[in-house]
Design a protein around this motif. Structure first.
Motif, PDB file in Angstrom:
ATOM      1  N   SER B 334       0.802  -1.215   0.000  1.00 56.35           N
ATOM      2  CA  SER B 334       0.000   0.000   0.000  1.00 56.35           C
ATOM      3  C   SER B 334       0.844   1.279   0.000  1.00 56.35           C
ATOM      4  O   SER B 334       0.307   2.374  -0.022  1.00 56.35           O
ATOM      5  CB  SER B 334      -0.942  -0.004   1.205  1.00 56.35           C
ATOM      6  OG  SER B 334      -0.172  -0.079   2.384  1.00 56.35           O
ATOM      7  N   GLY B 353      -2.477  -2.908 -14.530  1.00 52.92           N
ATOM      8  CA  GLY B 353      -3.027  -3.586 -13.359  1.00 52.92           C
ATOM      9  C   GLY B 353      -2.097  -4.691 -12.875  1.00 52.92           C
ATOM     10  O   GLY B 353      -1.897  -4.903 -11.677  1.00 52.92           O
ATOM     11  N   ARG B 357      -0.927  -4.457  -9.144  1.00 53.50           N
ATOM     12  CA  ARG B 357      -1.398  -5.486  -8.214  1.00 53.50           C
ATOM     13  C   ARG B 357      -0.417  -6.649  -8.083  1.00 53.50           C
ATOM     14  O   ARG B 357      -0.086  -7.076  -6.988  1.00 53.50           O
ATOM     15  CB  ARG B 357      -2.714  -6.076  -8.697  1.00 53.50           C
ATOM     16  CG  ARG B 357      -3.886  -5.189  -8.493  1.00 53.50           C
ATOM     17  CD  ARG B 357      -5.160  -5.996  -8.782  1.00 53.50           C
ATOM     18  NE  ARG B 357      -6.166  -5.151  -9.413  1.00 53.50           N
ATOM     19  CZ  ARG B 357      -6.958  -4.360  -8.727  1.00 53.50           C
ATOM     20  NH1 ARG B 357      -6.872  -4.281  -7.429  1.00 53.50           N
ATOM     21  NH2 ARG B 357      -7.847  -3.612  -9.363  1.00 53.50           N
ATOM     22  N   SER B 362      -0.052  -3.948  -4.710  1.00 49.41           N
ATOM     23  CA  SER B 362      -0.918  -2.916  -4.141  1.00 49.41           C
ATOM     24  C   SER B 362      -2.273  -2.904  -4.832  1.00 49.41           C
ATOM     25  O   SER B 362      -2.368  -3.094  -6.047  1.00 49.41           O
ATOM     26  CB  SER B 362      -0.258  -1.542  -4.322  1.00 49.41           C
ATOM     27  OG  SER B 362      -1.174  -0.516  -4.014  1.00 49.41           O
ATOM     28  N   ASN B 363      -3.316  -2.679  -4.059  1.00 48.79           N
ATOM     29  CA  ASN B 363      -4.643  -2.509  -4.663  1.00 48.79           C
ATOM     30  C   ASN B 363      -5.008  -1.034  -4.831  1.00 48.79           C
ATOM     31  O   ASN B 363      -6.149  -0.705  -5.162  1.00 48.79           O
ATOM     32  CB  ASN B 363      -5.707  -3.234  -3.837  1.00 48.79           C
ATOM     33  CG  ASN B 363      -5.757  -4.717  -4.182  1.00 48.79           C
ATOM     34  OD1 ASN B 363      -5.295  -5.121  -5.254  1.00 48.79           O
ATOM     35  ND2 ASN B 363      -6.297  -5.512  -3.275  1.00 48.79           N
ATOM     36  N   LEU B 365      -5.274   1.158  -6.965  1.00 52.73           N
ATOM     37  CA  LEU B 365      -5.275   1.245  -8.410  1.00 52.73           C
ATOM     38  C   LEU B 365      -6.603   1.850  -8.852  1.00 52.73           C
ATOM     39  O   LEU B 365      -7.669   1.404  -8.438  1.00 52.73           O
ATOM     40  CB  LEU B 365      -5.118  -0.160  -9.003  1.00 52.73           C
ATOM     41  CG  LEU B 365      -5.342  -0.308 -10.509  1.00 52.73           C
ATOM     42  CD1 LEU B 365      -4.360   0.540 -11.292  1.00 52.73           C
ATOM     43  CD2 LEU B 365      -5.217  -1.771 -10.913  1.00 52.73           C
ATOM     44  N   LEU B 598     -11.073  -6.609  -9.694  1.00 51.45           N
ATOM     45  CA  LEU B 598     -10.080  -7.282 -10.524  1.00 51.45           C
ATOM     46  C   LEU B 598     -10.583  -7.258 -11.959  1.00 51.45           C
ATOM     47  O   LEU B 598     -11.738  -6.924 -12.207  1.00 51.45           O
ATOM     48  CB  LEU B 598      -9.917  -8.736 -10.048  1.00 51.45           C
ATOM     49  CG  LEU B 598      -9.434  -8.907  -8.617  1.00 51.45           C
ATOM     50  CD1 LEU B 598      -9.443 -10.388  -8.240  1.00 51.45           C
ATOM     51  CD2 LEU B 598      -8.026  -8.325  -8.444  1.00 51.45           C
ATOM     52  N   VAL B 604     -12.107  -7.818  -5.574  1.00 52.55           N
ATOM     53  CA  VAL B 604     -10.797  -8.239  -5.043  1.00 52.55           C
ATOM     54  C   VAL B 604     -10.978  -9.145  -3.844  1.00 52.55           C
ATOM     55  O   VAL B 604     -10.064  -9.867  -3.459  1.00 52.55           O
ATOM     56  CB  VAL B 604      -9.900  -7.047  -4.611  1.00 52.55           C
ATOM     57  CG1 VAL B 604      -9.437  -6.242  -5.797  1.00 52.55           C
ATOM     58  CG2 VAL B 604     -10.610  -6.160  -3.607  1.00 52.55           C
ATOM     59  N   ARG B 610      -8.925 -14.201  -7.350  1.00 54.46           N
ATOM     60  CA  ARG B 610      -7.521 -13.849  -7.069  1.00 54.46           C
ATOM     61  C   ARG B 610      -6.617 -15.020  -7.388  1.00 54.46           C
ATOM     62  O   ARG B 610      -5.564 -14.891  -8.003  1.00 54.46           O
ATOM     63  CB  ARG B 610      -7.355 -13.459  -5.594  1.00 54.46           C
ATOM     64  CG  ARG B 610      -7.923 -12.106  -5.242  1.00 54.46           C
ATOM     65  CD  ARG B 610      -7.272 -11.579  -3.968  1.00 54.46           C
ATOM     66  NE  ARG B 610      -7.247 -12.556  -2.887  1.00 54.46           N
ATOM     67  CZ  ARG B 610      -8.245 -12.750  -2.018  1.00 54.46           C
ATOM     68  NH1 ARG B 610      -9.343 -12.015  -2.101  1.00 54.46           N
ATOM     69  NH2 ARG B 610      -8.147 -13.659  -1.078  1.00 54.46           N
ATOM     70  N   LEU B 623      -2.213 -12.285  -3.972  1.00 54.72           N
ATOM     71  CA  LEU B 623      -2.730 -10.946  -4.266  1.00 54.72           C
ATOM     72  C   LEU B 623      -3.445 -10.429  -3.030  1.00 54.72           C
ATOM     73  O   LEU B 623      -4.026 -11.192  -2.263  1.00 54.72           O
ATOM     74  CB  LEU B 623      -3.707 -11.002  -5.434  1.00 54.72           C
ATOM     75  CG  LEU B 623      -3.080 -11.166  -6.826  1.00 54.72           C
ATOM     76  CD1 LEU B 623      -4.154 -11.424  -7.853  1.00 54.72           C
ATOM     77  CD2 LEU B 623      -2.280  -9.926  -7.194  1.00 54.72           C
ATOM     78  N   GLU B 624      -3.413  -9.125  -2.866  1.00 53.68           N
ATOM     79  CA  GLU B 624      -4.027  -8.508  -1.690  1.00 53.68           C
ATOM     80  C   GLU B 624      -5.551  -8.656  -1.707  1.00 53.68           C
ATOM     81  O   GLU B 624      -6.173  -8.369  -2.719  1.00 53.68           O
ATOM     82  CB  GLU B 624      -3.696  -7.006  -1.655  1.00 53.68           C
ATOM     83  CG  GLU B 624      -2.286  -6.688  -1.250  1.00 53.68           C
ATOM     84  CD  GLU B 624      -1.976  -7.204   0.132  1.00 53.68           C
ATOM     85  OE1 GLU B 624      -2.774  -6.903   1.057  1.00 53.68           O
ATOM     86  OE2 GLU B 624      -0.958  -7.917   0.292  1.00 53.68           O
ATOM     87  N   GLY B 628      -8.202  -1.339  -2.329  1.00 54.40           N
ATOM     88  CA  GLY B 628      -7.223  -0.280  -2.112  1.00 54.40           C
ATOM     89  C   GLY B 628      -7.869   1.093  -2.099  1.00 54.40           C
ATOM     90  O   GLY B 628      -9.082   1.227  -1.906  1.00 54.40           O
TER      91      GLY B 628
END
Ligand code: SF4
Ligand code: SF4
Ligand code: SF4
Ligand code: FES
Ligand code: FES
Lengths: 167, 902
Positions: B334, B353, B357, B362-363, B365, B598, B604, B610, B623-624, B628
């Motif tokens: 983050s 992306g 990601r 990080s999300n 985005l 996503l 997400v 994911r 993946l988170e 975000g």
């Protein structure tokens, strides 16, 4: 007859409104030409401002009104003179000296065909059709009256006075 | 041929039409089978036989003025007739090449040469001129048949975009007629008559003072060099132009266009619509037609820049990549954020992306067309599972019986959609209802105009829905079978008394009722219910900017309620169609450029989704799972020290943000900022590394338009300077960061997208080239007597995993993703009272500019047509907001921005 130019005043709007009212309930497209006759008679041309109002109220595109105004010889988009002379250049008049009449009128007024004198007194145009009065050749039409046969001097004399101003 | 053996891929448009009768005839002894009503000229075209013509134009009513299209027609007896307006009949024999025919055609062409100057050497049209071609093919031998002096006219400018050389005009009237019939502008007129006729603006005014929208169509359709494009004039010869098909880079309509590039210089000389195959027919708007000039502006970035001693200085790609790869490796999760661009291709946004990601973990985005709020609150997604427009443009034009437009000036946001809707309204008698606080161009042809108070959209829509429920014209069966939450919704609807809605919206009660009934019954009236208890189809259309504003979800709920109550979902001619504004706004969302989505509009938080991505991306890390930060939240994220590094691709938050000053401060506080753009935008000026990107004309890829149509973008010219396509930059960067050389061509990325994004499954580059076919009705002699014609449309509409090669024209025809849709009640009175000195305003954007003007502001022709975005103000607002009385305003925000004087 005193005729005004269009200034978009309250008075102009009232006059145009009154003319348009005569066609109430009628089909706008069919009423357009008769309405334009009233406008032309009143103002000696179809003012763009008047056309805009007609366009807005009757939902007729400006381009259509412009098309009609330029299509018919009875309408003009520019103010015409208080007096109108049209010089016949049909075959008979041409042979009898129409070009001399034209030169005389245009020189005396210092304008070209289809122009209006700066003081708004005269508009001179060429009639590109025969009046069917060839026995009077060469002839001119002045304020809707046919006169002929005429000499160049007579024509020059005519435009020096302004018949419509004599009243 | 049997009607039902007609090959009709993409036949969603057909589903409502009854059988099409086919007619057999021969043309030059060649057998031809075409739908009944087709004119001979088009039947010949289908058989590959060209007939000279001037005044016909595919989408116009036949005109029959030029007589060049004469052919010999043998039915019971033989006769000569014009092929552009004679419908085919069974057993007809047509001859297009006989001596008699050629003589008649030659006579017509010679007549045009009486006054035509034949000044081909200096004419822009030379080489692609119908008069040249027809004079040649009919073997004209004299250039001045009457041997009298020809009339002559000088070049004249009608506006900053349109010029005219009247002595070249063949008086075919195409220009006047397209402007009226297809654009709805009626800006061009016939002046005078007979041989003295000429084309002009009304009363000889500047076209700019007229309803002209500078769409360029009159220029494009002029068969000779009479109407000319000011920016193309005297700059190129047609035979040196290479024509490349691509998609417009501006708005969500996604017009198909051809870029004309001069061989040798490699410069874009002009853009034309050319192909009939796109959603736009042969139309473009001013942005499409004139909006290419930025590509060749002097200030394009031509080399990478890196900040050294506080200054941005040129560097090599090698060094730039090195710095970016190295610096980015210092951040993770983050701490990092990325902003993608709604004008970028799907491939680029997808890769972006992946970088944010997958690589950076990080999300945070987002993209620049999501109102900065990460499009979290989209009401339509809650109701239907997706916020994408449901029906196709063409479907709406061909099948809707009533259309409600709310809070949108489509003539500026989605111009070509509005032009074509205008034509459909006038030809098919669609009942159009325009609800807008200020009049918009489409108001003029609307059956009903609802001028509501600022901010009253939700009350208006939900109020109309309540009226429909109360009058018992709802589609009970549809609600029972497919919709949940009806009871709860009905309770809330009690709060919408007619009087209350009237006073909240400012729309008289009687108008509200008329509008509700007109729309709900598809114009058929309360007695007009058809089989299955449904009325004729009705659609709702609005700009997605409305969904994105504060409280926009309540507008979405209202629109959804209207459509669900009346069964106007999942059938042709219907749907809630919230149109994305940017050319690839839909694609950016599909590619998952949103903090909580996503690729494929999957959450997400969805572990399965994911998992799949991790596999395809070959990640050894998870993946988170937490959403975000949105674009708007990122500013605060920087301020509180969470976000330290940022990557911005193709967007300009430093200018576009609702609070530019604050955003700029935040951006300059970052430890590391990479900006990838075509120009040194105010955002790029703050960067540590600036990577020069190509324009859309210099790269391959795909865009997804506002009706979910995935279309191919093709490279038309070489990159300017050292700039590179965004996807290439990202690919090389990933390589530098240790991920190998993943993609050689943009198509490789598309393949990966098709394997990851369920809606894009089945998309292949080849399939995008393939043409779906729709049968379109063209106007016959009178509007109500159409002729029928088959044309193809390019691209595929997602979900693409269908038998129909053109994808899915109407969403939810077979049900909703979650089984059933849900009516969501909205309490009455959402038009909240505003504080002192606070005013709500709807500001429609300009037709000639888009976004912060990074592109359109660099197109001299567009700028000369409209220097600044002017704001319209409703009376209510105009009184309250002093600024609005000032000359020009600039909206420096997404949808709820602040206004500043410029
Ligand atoms: S540019 Fe478009 S709107 Fe303007 S006159 Fe031509 S066709 Fe009409
Ligand atoms: S300007 Fe061109 S399109 Fe218009 S009437 Fe003349 S030749 Fe036809
Ligand atoms: S801006 Fe939109 S309407 Fe205009 S040409 Fe481009 S895609 Fe078409
Ligand atoms: S030619 Fe002048 S009146 Fe006949
Ligand atoms: S194209 Fe048929 S008459 Fe002009």
């Amino acid at each position: 007859m005193v005729r005004e130019t269009w200034n978009g005043t309250q008075e102009d709007l009232r006059k145009l409104g009154a003319m348009m009212q005569r066609f109430e309930g009628r089909d706008p497209m069919e009423s357009l030409i008769p309405l334009l006759h009233y406008v032309q008679d009143e103002y000696r041309y179809i003012p763009e401002g008047a056309a805009e109002i007609i366009s807005d109220c009757w939902h007729i595109p400006m381009t259509d009104i412009f098309g009609v105004v330029t299509f018919y010889a009875d309408f003009t988009a520019e103010p015409l003179g208080r007096n109108r002379m049209s010089i016949c250049e049909g075959a008979a008049c041409y042979f009898m000296g129409a070009t001399d009449l034209a030169a005389a009128a245009l020189d005396a007024l210092n304008i070209q065909y289809n122009e209006t004198t700066p003081d708004g007194a005269w508009t001179v145009s060429r009639a590109d059709f025969c009046y069917g009065a060839c026995h009077l050749a060469p002839l001119v039409e002045v304020n809707h009256k046919i006169r002929g046969p005429l000499t160049a001097e007579q024509v020059a004399e005519t435009v020096r006075h302004s018949p419509a101003n004599e009243h | 041929m049997e009607a039902n053996t007609l090959p009709l891929p993409g036949a969603q448009v057909m589903s409502q039409q009854t059988e099409i009768e086919m007619v057999n005839l021969t043309i030059d002894d060649k057998p031809v089978t075409v739908p009944k009503g087709t004119f001979v000229l088009y039947a010949a075209q289908q058989a590959g036989i060209a007939i000279p013509n001037f005044c016909q134009y595919p989408d116009l009513r036949p005109f029959g003025a030029c007589r060049t299209c004469m052919v010999e027609i043998v039915t019971k007896r033989s006769s000569m007739d014009i092929s552009c307006s004679t419908p085919v009949s069974e057993g007809m024999k047509v001859y297009t090449k006989s001596q008699k025919v050629v003589e008649a055609q030659r006579f017509a062409v010679e007549a045009l040469l009486v006054d035509h100057p034949v000044d081909c050497p200096i004419c822009d049209k030379s080489g692609e001129c119908d008069l040249q071609n027809h004079a040649y093919t009919t073997r004209v031998r004299v250039n001045n048949p009457l041997a009298r002096p020809k009339m002559s006219w000088e070049y004249e400018t009608l506006s900053e975009s349109v010029m005219i050389k009247r002595d070249r005009c063949v008086l075919c009237g195409r220009c006047v007629r397209v402007c009226d019939e297809l654009v709805g502008s009626t800006a061009l007129a016939w002046a005078r008559r007979g041989y003295a006729s000429y084309i002009d603006a009304a009363f000889g005014e500047d076209l700019k003072q007229s309803p002209c929208v500078s769409c360029g169509l009159c220029i494009e359709v002029c068969p000779v060099g009479a109407l000319l494009n000011t920016s193309y004039h005297d700059t190129a010869r047609a035979w040196f132009l290479k024509r490349v098909d691509t998609i417009c880079t501006f708005c969500g309509v996604g017009c198909n266009m051809q870029i004309h590039v001069e061989e040798g210089s490699g410069r874009i000389k002009r853009i034309m619509a050319d192909s009939e195959k796109g959603v736009n027919g042969q139309q473009l708007c001013a942005r499409g037609f004139f909006g290419y000039e930025f590509v060749q502006e002097e200030d394009r970035l031509t080399e990478p820049l890196v900040r050294k001693n506080g200054e941005l200085v040129p560097t090599t790609w090698r060094e730039a990549f090195g710095i970016v790869a190295e610096r980015l490796s210092g951040y993770h999760g983050s701490q990092f954020a990325g902003i993608a661009g709604a004008h970028n291709t799907n491939e680029e946004n997808y890769l972006f992306g992946k970088l944010v990601r997958g690589v950076m973990g990080s999300n945070n985005l987002d993209h620049d067309a999501g109102a900065g709020r990460g499009v979290r609150a989209l009401g339509l997604r809650e109701v239907f599972g997706s916020d994408a427009a449901m029906n196709s443009f063409v479907d709406i034009f061909e099948n809707s019986r009533a259309v409600l437009i709310i809070g949108s000036n489509l003539s500026a946001s989605h111009p070509v959609f509005s032009y074509r809707l205008q034509t459909a309204v006038r030809r098919r008698g669609i009942k159009l209802i325009v609800a807008s606080p200020t009049p918009v161009p489409l108001s003029q042809i609307a059956e009903l105009n609802l001028q509501y108070r600022e901010g009253a959209e939700a009350d208006l829509l939900n109020g109309m829905a309540a009226i429909i429920a109360q009058r018992g014209i709802a589609a009970e069966g549809f609600l029972r079978d497919r919709v949940d939450g009806v009871g709860e919704w009905s309770d809330a609807a009690q709060g919408y008394s007619l009087e209350a809605v009237a006073s909240s919206t400012g729309v008289p009660a009687e108008m509200l009722e008329r509008a509700a009934i007109l729309w709900a019954t598809g114009g058929a009236g309360e007695e007009g219910r058809g089989e299955e208890g449904l009325f004729p189809p009705a659609a709702i259309v609005y700009s997605n900017a409305l969904s994105l504003r504060d409280g926009g979800e309540r507008i979405d709920y209202g629109a959804a309620a209207l459509a669900l109550l009346t069964g106007n979902v999942g059938r042709p001619g219907a749907g809630v169609n919230s149109l994305k504004v940017a050319n690839n706004g839909q694609g950016a969302l599909d590619m998952g450029c949103a903090p909580f989505l996503l690729p494929g509009e999957l959450s997400v938080e969805d572990a399965g989704a994911r998992e799949r991505l991790q596999q395809v991306w070959g990640l050894d890390r998870q993946l988170e799972p937490e959403p975000g930060l949105s674009l708007e939240e990122m500013t605060r994220g920087v301020e509180r020290g969470q976000i330290r590094a940022m990557y911005v691709m193709g967007s300009n938050p430093a200018e576009a943000s609702p609070n530019p000053g604050r955003t700029r401060d935040a951006l300059s506080r970052l430890q590391f900022l990479v900006v990838q753009d075509m120009f040194l935008t105010p955002t790029a000026q703050l960067a540590d590394v600036v990577l020069p990107a190509c324009s859309w004309a210099e790269k391959d890829g795909t865009f997804t338009n506002a009706e979910r149509r995935i279309q191919r973008v093709n490279k038309a010219l070489n990159s300017v300077g050292q700039s590179l396509p965004d996807w290439t930059i990202l690919t090389q960067l990933l390589e530098r960061m240790g991920y190998g050389r993943l993609y050689r061509r943009s198509e490789d990325i598309l393949d990966e997208i098709a394997s990851v994004v369920p809606k894009y499954a089945g998309i292949t580059p080849l399939r995008l080239e393939r043409e779906g076919t729709v049968v379109r009705q063209r106007p016959g002699k009178v509007y109500r007597n159409p002729s029928v014609d088959q044309i193809g449309r390019l691209g595929v509409q997602w979900p693409a995993d269908t038998e129909d090669p053109s994808g899915t024209g109407v969403l939810y025809a077979d049900g909703f993703p979650d089984g059933r849709a849900r009516l969501i009640p909205v309490p009455f009175g959402t038009r909240a009272p505003l504080g002192d000195g606070v005013y709500k305003s709807t500001i429609y954007t300009s037709l000639y500019h888009q976004g912060t003007g990074t592109m359109t502001g660099r197109c001299p022709t567009l700028v000369s047509l409209h220097e600044h975005g002017a704001a319209d103000s409703s009376p209510e607002r105009g009184r309250g907001v002093g600024m609005l009385t000032g000359p020009l305003l600039r909206q420096s925000g997404y949808s709820t921005g602040q206004l500043t004087d410029i």
